[in-house]
Design a protein around this motif. Structure first.
Motif, mmCIF file in Angstrom:
data_model
loop_
_atom_site.group_PDB
_atom_site.id
_atom_site.type_symbol
_atom_site.label_atom_id
_atom_site.label_comp_id
_atom_site.label_asym_id
_atom_site.label_seq_id
_atom_site.Cartn_x
_atom_site.Cartn_y
_atom_site.Cartn_z
ATOM 1 N N ALA A 24 23.269 -38.732 13.801
ATOM 2 C CA ALA A 24 22.109 -38.972 14.673
ATOM 3 C C ALA A 24 21.332 -37.678 14.893
ATOM 4 N N LEU A 25 22.061 -36.594 15.115
ATOM 5 C CA LEU A 25 21.388 -35.310 15.352
ATOM 6 C C LEU A 25 20.590 -34.882 14.134
ATOM 7 N N ARG A 26 21.246 -34.916 12.997
ATOM 8 C CA ARG A 26 20.620 -34.375 11.786
ATOM 9 C C ARG A 26 19.558 -35.311 11.204
ATOM 10 N N ASP A 27 19.911 -36.593 11.091
ATOM 11 C CA ASP A 27 19.036 -37.511 10.346
ATOM 12 C C ASP A 27 18.008 -38.214 11.221
ATOM 13 N N HIS A 28 18.260 -38.287 12.518
ATOM 14 C CA HIS A 28 17.338 -39.043 13.379
ATOM 15 C C HIS A 28 16.626 -38.173 14.414
ATOM 16 N N MET A 29 17.109 -36.967 14.608
ATOM 17 C CA MET A 29 16.457 -36.102 15.604
ATOM 18 C C MET A 29 15.992 -34.792 14.996
ATOM 19 N N GLY A 30 16.258 -34.585 13.750
ATOM 20 C CA GLY A 30 15.782 -33.372 13.083
ATOM 21 C C GLY A 30 16.489 -32.100 13.524
ATOM 22 N N LEU A 31 17.660 -32.251 14.141
ATOM 23 C CA LEU A 31 18.388 -31.066 14.624
ATOM 24 C C LEU A 31 19.408 -30.657 13.551
ATOM 25 N N THR A 32 18.910 -29.992 12.546
ATOM 26 C CA THR A 32 19.740 -29.713 11.366
ATOM 27 C C THR A 32 20.509 -28.389 11.455
#
Ligand code: FES
Ligand code: FES
Length: 151
Positions: A24-32
Motif C-alpha cells: 500500500a505504501l509503495r504502490d498506492h501512496m508513492g512512498l517508495t
C-alpha cells in the motif's frame, strides 16, 4: 476503502484490507523510500514505525494499521531523527542504500529508548536488519555519533 494515518496525514486508499502495508505504501501512496527486500520478515528493509515501534511492513496488513500512526522514512522528524540523519551523512554510511531506510528507522527507535547505547546494545537492536553491502561498522559508528550529538 481504508483510511490510514501516514506521516501525520490521513490518507484514504482503495485496496484489499488484507494487502500488506508495504504494498500500500509503495504502490498506492508513492512512498517508495520503504523497500521490499524479501517479503518474508527476513531482511528488515521494509521497516516503518507503527505507533513509534519498528514493524516490518511486509508482515502487517492494511486493516491492522487503521487507527494507528504509521511513520515511514519520508515522515521522520524530531531531534533524534535529525541527529541520525546528520550522523549518517557525516559518516557516509550508505553504500547502495537499499537497506538504509530500515536501518535508520530502527536506529531512531533505539536512540529514543536508549540515548547512550553500547556496541552490544547497538548490535542487539540492529540485529536482523540485513545490509548486503556490509555497512555495519559505519552504522554502529553513526549511531554512536548521533548519541554524542544528542547528549
Ligand atoms: S521485505 Fe519485509 S522483512 Fe524483508
Ligand atoms: S547499503 Fe547496500 S544493502 Fe545496505
Amino acid at each position: 476503502m481504508a483510511k490510514l494515518t501516514i506521516n501525520d496525514e490521513v490518507r484514504e486508499i482503495d485496496v484489499d484490507p488484507a494487502m500488506p502495508l508495504l504494498w500500500a505504501l509503495r504502490d498506492h501512496m508513492g512512498l517508495t523510500g520503504t523497500k521490499y527486500g524479501c517479503g518474508a520478515a527476513l531482511c528488515g528493509a521494509c521497516t516503518v514505525h507503527i505507533d513509534g515501534e519498528p514493524v516490518r511492513s511486509c508482515q502487517i496488513q492494511v486493516r491492522e494499521v487503521v487507527d494507528r500512526k504509521v511513520t515511514t522514512i519520508e515522515g521522520i522528524a524530531g531531534r533524534v531523527a535529525k541527529a541520525v540523519q546528520t550522523a549518517w551523512q557525516k559518516l557516509d554510511v550508505v553504500q547502495c542504500g537499499y537497506c538504509q531506510s530500515g536501518q535508520i528507522m530502527n536506529a531512531i527507535r533505539l536512540l529514543d529508548q536508549n540515548p547512550k547505547p553500547s556496541d552490544a546494545d547497538i548490535d542487539d537492536a540492529m540485529d536482523g536488519i540485513v545490509c548486503r553491502c556490509a555497512t555495519y561498522v559505519r552504522i554502529r559508528a553513526a549511531i554512536h555519533a548521533a548519541a554524542r550529538d544528542l547528549a
